[in-house]
Design a protein around this motif. Structure first.
Motif, PDB file in Angstrom:
ATOM      1  N   ALA A 192      -3.956 -10.593 -12.005  1.00 47.27           N
ATOM      2  CA  ALA A 192      -4.059  -9.891 -10.720  1.00 47.27           C
ATOM      3  C   ALA A 192      -2.644  -9.640 -10.223  1.00 47.27           C
ATOM      4  CB  ALA A 192      -4.854 -10.709  -9.712  1.00 47.27           C
ATOM      5  N   SER A 193      -2.525  -8.988  -9.087  1.00 49.45           N
ATOM      6  CA  SER A 193      -1.215  -8.708  -8.503  1.00 49.45           C
ATOM      7  C   SER A 193      -1.175  -9.178  -7.058  1.00 49.45           C
ATOM      8  CB  SER A 193      -0.904  -7.202  -8.558  1.00 49.45           C
ATOM      9  OG  SER A 193      -0.675  -6.785  -9.879  1.00 49.45           O
ATOM     10  N   LEU A 194      -0.074  -9.835  -6.708  1.00 52.13           N
ATOM     11  CA  LEU A 194       0.164 -10.273  -5.335  1.00 52.13           C
ATOM     12  C   LEU A 194       1.016  -9.240  -4.626  1.00 52.13           C
ATOM     13  CD1 LEU A 194       1.036 -14.030  -5.884  1.00 52.13           C
ATOM     14  CD2 LEU A 194      -0.861 -13.191  -4.514  1.00 52.13           C
ATOM     15  N   PHE A 195       0.599  -8.817  -3.452  1.00 51.06           N
ATOM     16  CA  PHE A 195       1.375  -7.906  -2.619  1.00 51.06           C
ATOM     17  C   PHE A 195       1.828  -8.678  -1.379  1.00 51.06           C
ATOM     18  CE2 PHE A 195      -1.060  -5.093  -5.222  1.00 51.06           C
ATOM     19  CZ  PHE A 195      -0.326  -3.928  -5.330  1.00 51.06           C
ATOM     20  N   MET A 196       3.135  -8.776  -1.194  1.00 49.69           N
ATOM     21  CA  MET A 196       3.691  -9.458  -0.033  1.00 49.69           C
ATOM     22  C   MET A 196       4.269  -8.437   0.940  1.00 49.69           C
ATOM     23  SD  MET A 196       4.679 -12.126   1.776  1.00 49.69           S
ATOM     24  CE  MET A 196       4.590 -13.573   0.705  1.00 49.69           C
ATOM     25  N   PHE A 197       3.821  -8.492   2.176  1.00 50.70           N
ATOM     26  CA  PHE A 197       4.384  -7.667   3.246  1.00 50.70           C
ATOM     27  C   PHE A 197       4.965  -8.600   4.297  1.00 50.70           C
ATOM     28  CE2 PHE A 197       1.200  -5.009   1.276  1.00 50.70           C
ATOM     29  CZ  PHE A 197       1.803  -3.765   1.222  1.00 50.70           C
ATOM     30  N   ALA A 198       6.164  -8.299   4.761  1.00 46.81           N
ATOM     31  CA  ALA A 198       6.821  -9.156   5.747  1.00 46.81           C
ATOM     32  C   ALA A 198       7.526  -8.310   6.788  1.00 46.81           C
ATOM     33  CB  ALA A 198       7.828 -10.081   5.066  1.00 46.81           C
ATOM     34  N   GLU A 199       7.360  -8.693   8.053  1.00 50.63           N
ATOM     35  CA  GLU A 199       8.110  -8.090   9.148  1.00 50.63           C
ATOM     36  C   GLU A 199       9.095  -9.167   9.618  1.00 50.63           C
ATOM     37  OE1 GLU A 199       7.503  -6.066  13.554  1.00 50.63           O
ATOM     38  OE2 GLU A 199       5.719  -6.604  12.372  1.00 50.63           O
ATOM     39  N   PRO A 200      10.321  -9.140   9.107  1.00 52.85           N
ATOM     40  CA  PRO A 200      11.255 -10.269   9.281  1.00 52.85           C
ATOM     41  C   PRO A 200      11.503 -10.681  10.722  1.00 52.85           C
ATOM     42  CG  PRO A 200      12.087  -8.701   7.660  1.00 52.85           C
ATOM     43  CD  PRO A 200      10.916  -8.059   8.312  1.00 52.85           C
ATOM     44  N   LEU A 201      11.779  -9.714  11.599  1.00 53.21           N
ATOM     45  CA  LEU A 201      12.154 -10.060  12.966  1.00 53.21           C
ATOM     46  C   LEU A 201      10.964 -10.526  13.799  1.00 53.21           C
ATOM     47  CD1 LEU A 201      14.799  -7.291  13.791  1.00 53.21           C
ATOM     48  CD2 LEU A 201      15.148  -9.622  12.951  1.00 53.21           C
ATOM     49  N   ALA A 202       9.764 -10.203  13.367  1.00 55.80           N
ATOM     50  CA  ALA A 202       8.565 -10.648  14.087  1.00 55.80           C
ATOM     51  C   ALA A 202       8.050 -11.970  13.544  1.00 55.80           C
ATOM     52  CB  ALA A 202       7.473  -9.584  13.991  1.00 55.80           C
ATOM     53  N   PRO A 227      -6.823  -6.735  -8.076  1.00 58.29           N
ATOM     54  CA  PRO A 227      -6.967  -6.845  -9.534  1.00 58.29           C
ATOM     55  C   PRO A 227      -5.893  -6.071 -10.298  1.00 58.29           C
ATOM     56  CG  PRO A 227      -9.082  -6.368  -8.505  1.00 58.29           C
ATOM     57  CD  PRO A 227      -8.037  -6.183  -7.451  1.00 58.29           C
ATOM     58  N   LYS A 228      -5.399  -4.987  -9.694  1.00 55.65           N
ATOM     59  CA  LYS A 228      -4.431  -4.143 -10.393  1.00 55.65           C
ATOM     60  C   LYS A 228      -3.253  -3.804  -9.486  1.00 55.65           C
ATOM     61  CE  LYS A 228      -7.946  -2.014 -13.363  1.00 55.65           C
ATOM     62  NZ  LYS A 228      -8.556  -0.743 -13.803  1.00 55.65           N
ATOM     63  N   ARG A 229      -2.217  -3.230 -10.102  1.00 55.54           N
ATOM     64  CA  ARG A 229      -1.012  -2.833  -9.377  1.00 55.54           C
ATOM     65  C   ARG A 229      -0.701  -1.373  -9.706  1.00 55.54           C
ATOM     66  NH1 ARG A 229       4.103  -1.687 -10.124  1.00 55.54           N
ATOM     67  NH2 ARG A 229       3.844  -1.916 -12.364  1.00 55.54           N
ATOM     68  N   LYS A 230      -1.555  -0.504  -9.261  1.00 56.86           N
ATOM     69  CA  LYS A 230      -1.371   0.922  -9.504  1.00 56.86           C
ATOM     70  C   LYS A 230      -0.955   1.616  -8.218  1.00 56.86           C
ATOM     71  CE  LYS A 230      -4.567   1.204 -13.417  1.00 56.86           C
ATOM     72  NZ  LYS A 230      -3.510   1.552 -14.396  1.00 56.86           N
ATOM     73  N   LYS A 231      -0.638   2.898  -8.339  1.00 60.85           N
ATOM     74  CA  LYS A 231      -0.214   3.662  -7.166  1.00 60.85           C
ATOM     75  C   LYS A 231      -1.247   3.591  -6.050  1.00 60.85           C
ATOM     76  CE  LYS A 231       2.860   7.165  -9.130  1.00 60.85           C
ATOM     77  NZ  LYS A 231       3.101   8.625  -9.289  1.00 60.85           N
ATOM     78  N   VAL A 232      -2.502   3.748  -6.421  1.00 64.62           N
ATOM     79  CA  VAL A 232      -3.570   3.759  -5.420  1.00 64.62           C
ATOM     80  C   VAL A 232      -3.649   2.414  -4.701  1.00 64.62           C
ATOM     81  CG1 VAL A 232      -6.067   3.883  -5.104  1.00 64.62           C
ATOM     82  CG2 VAL A 232      -4.905   5.570  -6.550  1.00 64.62           C
ATOM     83  N   ASP A 233      -3.484   1.315  -5.433  1.00 65.76           N
ATOM     84  CA  ASP A 233      -3.532  -0.014  -4.813  1.00 65.76           C
ATOM     85  C   ASP A 233      -2.437  -0.158  -3.770  1.00 65.76           C
ATOM     86  OD1 ASP A 233      -5.610  -1.533  -6.523  1.00 65.76           O
ATOM     87  OD2 ASP A 233      -4.291  -0.635  -8.015  1.00 65.76           O
ATOM     88  N   TRP A 234      -1.223   0.244  -4.154  1.00 63.56           N
ATOM     89  CA  TRP A 234      -0.087   0.147  -3.228  1.00 63.56           C
ATOM     90  C   TRP A 234      -0.311   1.031  -2.004  1.00 63.56           C
ATOM     91  CZ3 TRP A 234       3.564   3.890  -1.699  1.00 63.56           C
ATOM     92  CH2 TRP A 234       4.666   3.387  -0.983  1.00 63.56           C
ATOM     93  N   GLU A 255      -3.092   2.113  -0.698  1.00 61.98           N
ATOM     94  CA  GLU A 255      -4.165   1.596   0.150  1.00 61.98           C
ATOM     95  C   GLU A 255      -3.694   0.416   0.994  1.00 61.98           C
ATOM     96  OE1 GLU A 255      -8.076   2.907  -2.515  1.00 61.98           O
ATOM     97  OE2 GLU A 255      -7.381   0.820  -2.539  1.00 61.98           O
ATOM     98  N   GLU A 256      -2.847  -0.427   0.423  1.00 56.57           N
ATOM     99  CA  GLU A 256      -2.332  -1.563   1.185  1.00 56.57           C
ATOM    100  C   GLU A 256      -1.419  -1.103   2.318  1.00 56.57           C
ATOM    101  OE1 GLU A 256      -3.150  -4.609   1.195  1.00 56.57           O
ATOM    102  OE2 GLU A 256      -4.494  -4.551  -0.529  1.00 56.57           O
ATOM    103  N   VAL A 257      -0.532  -0.162   2.030  1.00 55.10           N
ATOM    104  CA  VAL A 257       0.367   0.352   3.070  1.00 55.10           C
ATOM    105  C   VAL A 257      -0.424   1.091   4.141  1.00 55.10           C
ATOM    106  CG1 VAL A 257       2.311   1.878   3.556  1.00 55.10           C
ATOM    107  CG2 VAL A 257       2.306   0.506   1.464  1.00 55.10           C
ATOM    108  N   ALA A 258      -1.411   1.885   3.728  1.00 59.36           N
ATOM    109  CA  ALA A 258      -2.240   2.618   4.684  1.00 59.36           C
ATOM    110  C   ALA A 258      -2.990   1.665   5.598  1.00 59.36           C
ATOM    111  CB  ALA A 258      -3.224   3.518   3.943  1.00 59.36           C
TER     112      ALA A 258
END
Length: 231
Positions: free
Chosen positions: A78-88, A97-104, A106-109
């Motif tokens: 599987a793939s782990l996606f880490m998002f961080a807002e440093p100052l907050a 399950p995957k790390r494709k363009k669509v996965d990325w 969808e996570e950002v959206a």
């Protein structure tokens, strides 16, 4: 024969104008004061190997710690996606399950239309990968929605050999050590539960990120990366 310890670290390229230009762009982003209407978000990702126990572990006793057989069965990835807002002082970990363009995309959206729905624009710091592109949104959504999302993102890519500039990489490393190291996860559900618990605990304590390196530091300490100007 003498055994010498080998240390692994990132060696910035020598005399590379493109590297230092992009490095300074990232460092400049990190100097900006906190603005909840225009937040800085860092993201990184890494693969995970699922490992299923072949023999049931022996629970801990007063005499022994928990004992796990060295043998295991590979159970996919599987793939782990880490998002961080440093100052907050905020992080989110998602497992896919995957790390494709669509996965990325969808996570950002999900972030732009959720936590950051009231922000006109966000600054996104990420590595240069073929999945981290504006086109990823068009691969995932209808053109109208894709364009609306892309217009709200200011991309700031870390340079090649410069992923250490991405705060999300540091957060991902911390999460791996604190939550995943020495443990076996047999399926995506158990990994999601544990990583979500880690993020919730860290966010409750509001541990912010104090980035130390400034542009002046880079210019004095990474001098080999800057081209020599001949008058």
């Amino acid at each position: 024969m003498t055994n010498r310890k080998v240390e692994y670290w990132v060696i910035p390229p020598k005399s590379d104008a493109e590297f230092v230009a992009q490095m300074e762009a990232v460092l400049d982003v990190y100097t900006q004061p906190y603005d909840p209407a225009h937040p800085v978000i860092c993201m990184d990702e890494q693969p995970v190997q699922f490992q299923r126990e072949v023999r049931a572990p022996h629970p801990a006793t007063l005499e022994h710690g928990k004992r796990v057989d060295y043998e295991y069965e590979r159970a996919g990835t599987a793939s782990l996606f880490m998002f961080a807002e440093p100052l907050a002082g905020w992080r989110r970990v998602r497992v896919r399950p995957k790390r494709k363009k669509v996965d990325w995309a969808e996570e950002v959206a999900d972030l732009l239309e959720g936590r950051y729905r009231d922000c006109k624009r966000v600054q996104l710091v990420c590595d240069i990968l073929n999945t981290h592109t504006r086109g990823a949104f068009y691969a995932a959504f209808e053109p109208e929605r894709a364009r609306a999302l892309v217009r709200r993102i200011e991309f700031c890519y870390t340079p090649k050999h410069g992923s250490w500039l991405n705060i999300a990489e540091n957060e991902l490393s911390a999460m791996t050590r604190q939550c995943c190291h020495g443990r076996r996860f047999a399926d995506i559900e158990s990994l999601r539960a544990e990583t979500a618990a880690w993020a919730s605990d860290v966010n409750e304590r509001q541990r912010g990120v104090e980035w130390q390196m400034q542009i002046d530091d880079a210019r004095s300490k990474l001098t080999s990366g800057y081209p020599k100007i001949v008058a």
